[in-house]
Write a protein that holds these residues in place. Structure first.
Motif, mmCIF file in Angstrom:
data_model
loop_
_atom_site.group_PDB
_atom_site.id
_atom_site.type_symbol
_atom_site.label_atom_id
_atom_site.label_comp_id
_atom_site.label_asym_id
_atom_site.label_seq_id
_atom_site.Cartn_x
_atom_site.Cartn_y
_atom_site.Cartn_z
ATOM 1 N N TYR A 82 -13.289 -6.780 -9.091
ATOM 2 C CA TYR A 82 -12.254 -6.184 -9.946
ATOM 3 C C TYR A 82 -11.347 -7.275 -10.498
ATOM 4 C CZ TYR A 82 -13.558 -1.921 -7.417
ATOM 5 O OH TYR A 82 -14.245 -0.863 -6.869
ATOM 6 N N ARG B 31 -7.598 -7.572 -13.396
ATOM 7 C CA ARG B 31 -6.444 -6.834 -13.901
ATOM 8 C C ARG B 31 -6.833 -5.868 -15.008
ATOM 9 N NH1 ARG B 31 -2.166 -11.926 -14.266
ATOM 10 N NH2 ARG B 31 -2.080 -12.339 -12.022
ATOM 11 N N PRO B 32 -6.143 -4.734 -15.147
ATOM 12 C CA PRO B 32 -4.954 -4.324 -14.385
ATOM 13 C C PRO B 32 -5.316 -3.678 -13.048
ATOM 14 C CG PRO B 32 -5.453 -2.678 -16.022
ATOM 15 C CD PRO B 32 -6.446 -3.786 -16.241
ATOM 16 N N GLU B 33 -4.323 -3.566 -12.195
ATOM 17 C CA GLU B 33 -4.540 -2.957 -10.884
ATOM 18 C C GLU B 33 -4.906 -1.489 -11.001
ATOM 19 O OE1 GLU B 33 -1.937 -1.973 -6.834
ATOM 20 O OE2 GLU B 33 -1.212 -3.465 -8.295
ATOM 21 N N ASP B 34 -4.298 -0.809 -11.968
ATOM 22 C CA ASP B 34 -4.567 0.615 -12.209
ATOM 23 C C ASP B 34 -4.965 0.777 -13.664
ATOM 24 O OD1 ASP B 34 -4.516 3.344 -12.708
ATOM 25 O OD2 ASP B 34 -2.858 3.705 -11.334
ATOM 26 N N PHE B 35 -6.212 1.164 -13.902
ATOM 27 C CA PHE B 35 -6.688 1.378 -15.259
ATOM 28 C C PHE B 35 -7.171 2.811 -15.408
ATOM 29 C CE2 PHE B 35 -10.138 1.309 -18.456
ATOM 30 C CZ PHE B 35 -9.384 0.921 -19.555
ATOM 31 N N ARG B 36 -6.391 3.614 -16.134
ATOM 32 C CA ARG B 36 -6.717 5.026 -16.377
ATOM 33 C C ARG B 36 -6.962 5.779 -15.085
ATOM 34 N NH1 ARG B 36 -10.416 5.073 -21.960
ATOM 35 N NH2 ARG B 36 -8.989 3.765 -23.174
ATOM 36 N N GLY B 37 -6.170 5.469 -14.095
ATOM 37 C CA GLY B 37 -6.277 6.153 -12.812
ATOM 38 C C GLY B 37 -7.312 5.577 -11.878
ATOM 39 N N LEU B 38 -8.056 4.590 -12.338
ATOM 40 C CA LEU B 38 -9.046 3.921 -11.493
ATOM 41 C C LEU B 38 -8.389 2.672 -10.911
ATOM 42 C CD1 LEU B 38 -12.080 4.184 -13.943
ATOM 43 C CD2 LEU B 38 -11.579 5.659 -11.977
ATOM 44 N N ARG B 39 -8.213 2.657 -9.592
ATOM 45 C CA ARG B 39 -7.431 1.620 -8.942
ATOM 46 C C ARG B 39 -8.311 0.588 -8.226
ATOM 47 N NH1 ARG B 39 -2.147 2.442 -8.672
ATOM 48 N NH2 ARG B 39 -1.994 0.938 -6.958
ATOM 49 N N VAL B 40 -7.799 -0.604 -8.159
ATOM 50 C CA VAL B 40 -8.439 -1.654 -7.372
ATOM 51 C C VAL B 40 -8.269 -1.310 -5.894
ATOM 52 C CG1 VAL B 40 -8.380 -4.109 -6.774
ATOM 53 C CG2 VAL B 40 -7.940 -3.384 -9.134
ATOM 54 N N GLU C 16 -7.212 -1.302 -2.212
ATOM 55 C CA GLU C 16 -6.010 -1.932 -1.662
ATOM 56 C C GLU C 16 -6.319 -3.174 -0.833
ATOM 57 O OE1 GLU C 16 -3.448 0.720 0.384
ATOM 58 O OE2 GLU C 16 -3.271 2.126 -1.300
#
Length: 247
Positions: free
Chosen positions: A176, A178-187, A189
């Motif tokens: 993964y 950036r970004p950490e959160d893309f359209r609700g899909l998160r990296v 933790e």
């Protein structure tokens, strides 16, 4: 490394002048030469194929143009590779083996096959996979790309290819940026935690998980260590997510 390619379609190798292979040539890490063996055919029509003795469908590449082309450049210690659907299957281990050589020669066939005497020039018969192409050029492009990227200095850092899928015997773990959160899909933790050991375990688990799901055949000959064996046992026993397995 020097790479020589025998072909009747030298223009099909223009992709090798692009991307990392092109840069490798600019840096003089590899030299790539194409040889149109049609130019060495000893008949007026420049034919390189003829009908097989004993009858049968299709045409065969004649030995004369191939032999005469090979006579025009030095290849005494080269690995000479015949692109042949009947050859051993190309994979990452084969690429790594070929990357250790100083010179590779690829013979690209067409038509129904080769005169058997051509194989007296050959050290390796290699196939890209269990399918048939119209010629050996596409397969040669793929193999050369896979080999050249392994040469020191091509990717910048030696570790650049060590984590690739198949290099370790496993498929590569998900990655993964950036970004950490893309359209609700998160990296995940764990990747944001900065805890290197947890990240290592997560990546190993994800790699094993992907391999088990998509290419279980790779695990048949994979020498798993004790940690990997335990992870695989848990993956086979549970449908929990990877983070639970790591914990």
């Amino acid at each position: 490394m020097r790479v020589d390619i025998l072909t009747i379609f030298p223009e099909m190798f223009s992709p090798l002048n692009q991307s990392m292979v092109g840069k490798a040539q600019e840096k003089e890490i590899v030299e790539i030469y194409t040889h149109d063996f049609r130019e060495n055919a000893d008949n007026k029509q420049r034919h390189v194929d003829d009908m097989p003795y004993g009858g049968g469908q299709g045409m065969l590449l004649m030995p004369q143009p191939i032999f005469d082309t090979m006579d025009k450049f030095s290849h005494e210690n080269a690995r000479v590779i015949l692109l042949d659907p009947a050859g051993k299957k190309f994979n990452q281990k084969v690429a790594e083996e070929l990357a250790k050589e100083e010179q590779l020669v690829f013979i690209c066939g067409h038509y129904e096959g080769y005169d058997e005497r051509i194989k007296s020039l050959v050290t390796d018969e290699i196939s890209l996979g269990d399918f048939v192409l119209t010629g050996g050029e596409v397969a040669a492009n793929v193999m050369i790309d896979a080999v050249v990227r392994l040469l020191p200095g091509v990717l910048g850092k030696q570790v650049s290819h060590e984590d690739d899928s198949f290099s370790s015997g496993l498929l590569e773990y998900p990655q993964y940026t950036r970004p950490e959160d893309f359209r609700g899909l998160r990296v995940p933790e764990v990747l944001m935690s900065g805890h290197h050991e947890n990240i290592r375990k997560w990546r190993l688990t994800e790699s094993l998980k992907k391999t088990l799901k998509r290419r279980p055949d790779l695990l048949e000959n994979y020498s798993a260590n004790e940690e990997e064996i335990k992870i695989l046992e848990k993956l086979r026993e549970t449908s929990d997510d990877t983070q639970d397995v790591v914990e």
